[in-house]
Write an enzyme that holds these catalytic residues in place. Structure first.
Site, PDB file in Angstrom:
ATOM      1  N   LEU A 134       0.791  -1.219  -0.003  1.00 25.65           N
ATOM      2  CA  LEU A 134      -0.121   0.174  -0.058  1.00 25.65           C
ATOM      3  C   LEU A 134       0.845   1.330   0.046  1.00 25.65           C
ATOM      4  CD1 LEU A 134      -3.144   1.246   0.678  1.00 25.65           C
ATOM      5  CD2 LEU A 134      -2.128   1.260   2.998  1.00 25.65           C
ATOM      6  N   CYS A 135       0.338   2.285  -0.796  1.00 27.13           N
ATOM      7  CA  CYS A 135       1.229   3.447  -0.786  1.00 27.13           C
ATOM      8  C   CYS A 135       0.117   4.442  -0.759  1.00 27.13           C
ATOM      9  CB  CYS A 135       2.342   3.590  -1.862  1.00 27.13           C
ATOM     10  SG  CYS A 135       1.469   3.627  -3.452  1.00 27.13           S
ATOM     11  N   LYS A 136       0.521   5.786  -1.159  1.00 33.01           N
ATOM     12  CA  LYS A 136      -0.323   6.962  -1.292  1.00 33.01           C
ATOM     13  C   LYS A 136      -1.438   6.938  -2.520  1.00 33.01           C
ATOM     14  CE  LYS A 136      -1.678  11.451  -0.883  1.00 33.01           C
ATOM     15  NZ  LYS A 136      -3.070  11.400  -1.181  1.00 33.01           N
ATOM     16  N   GLY A 138      -0.827   4.020  -5.444  1.00 37.12           N
ATOM     17  CA  GLY A 138      -0.680   3.051  -5.952  1.00 37.12           C
ATOM     18  C   GLY A 138       0.353   2.786  -6.895  1.00 37.12           C
ATOM     19  N   VAL A 163      -3.682   4.485  -0.560  1.00 29.73           N
ATOM     20  CA  VAL A 163      -4.514   5.118   0.593  1.00 29.73           C
ATOM     21  C   VAL A 163      -5.607   5.830   0.095  1.00 29.73           C
ATOM     22  CG1 VAL A 163      -4.441   6.494   2.580  1.00 29.73           C
ATOM     23  CG2 VAL A 163      -2.451   4.913   2.065  1.00 29.73           C
TER      24      VAL A 163
END
Length: 181
Positions: A134-136, A138, A163
């Protein structure tokens, strides 16, 4: 589906401009371009990269890169699917690859922050471990996922939309935030 034509004599910079996911695809399949030991220069041609990394069939690489978007699509998973896995008690590692200051701005309680101080410990996991990154938004999680696939992990996913999508589709209590590039 539209394909993007590339040629073996094109530079890597030209290829990456046409196919942004090409570097991830190269690393996943050929272990090229994902770390310092297998890096290439933007001015290198695809032919040079293949030769330097002992890849004999440059035309096969061209065909694979032209389908690189499909490789990313196979790795992405909707936030609601991940939430379903978590709710069902599936065994997985849900790993937030954002920087610590970003996690502080909008923590996803279900996700464990990536331990960058001991990142080698992840490589010691069984290669069939279900990893969900998971990141900000994708993008970084796709890069991290590709890195793990390039190191022979077989069950790797990246949360589509990161996120931002998690907040919109799963948990609206996760704070929104902006970061500067």
């Amino acid at each position: 589906m539209t394909t993007t034509t590339i040629e073996p004599a094109m530079t890597m910079a030209e290829i990456l401009e046409r196919i942004p996911s090409a570097q991830r695809a190269l690393f996943q399949r050929y272990h090229v371009g994902g770390c310092s030991s297998c890096a290439f220069q933007p001015t290198d041609t695809l032919e040079q990269v293949c030769k330097e990394h002992n890849i004999l069939d440059v035309n096969e690489v061209v065909q694979y890169l032209e389908r690189a978007g499909e490789v990313d699509a196979k790795m992405t998973v909707e936030p609601t699917v991940v939430k379903g896995w978590l709710d069902a008690g599936e065994t997985l590692r849900f790993i937030d690859v954002r920087e610590p200051h970003e996690i502080q701005l909008g923590r996803v309680p279900e996700a464990e922050p990536m331990d960058y101080t001991n990142s080698q410990s992840y490589m010691e996991l069984p290669k069939d471990t279900k990893l969900v990154f998971l990141c900000k938004d994708g993008a970084r999680s796709l890069d991290v996922g590709a890195y793990f696939v390039g190191h022979k992990f077989t069950n790797v996913s990246s949360v589509k939309g990161g996120v931002d999508a998690w907040r919109a589709q799963v948990d609206p209590t996760v704070p929104a935030y902006d970061i500067e590039d």
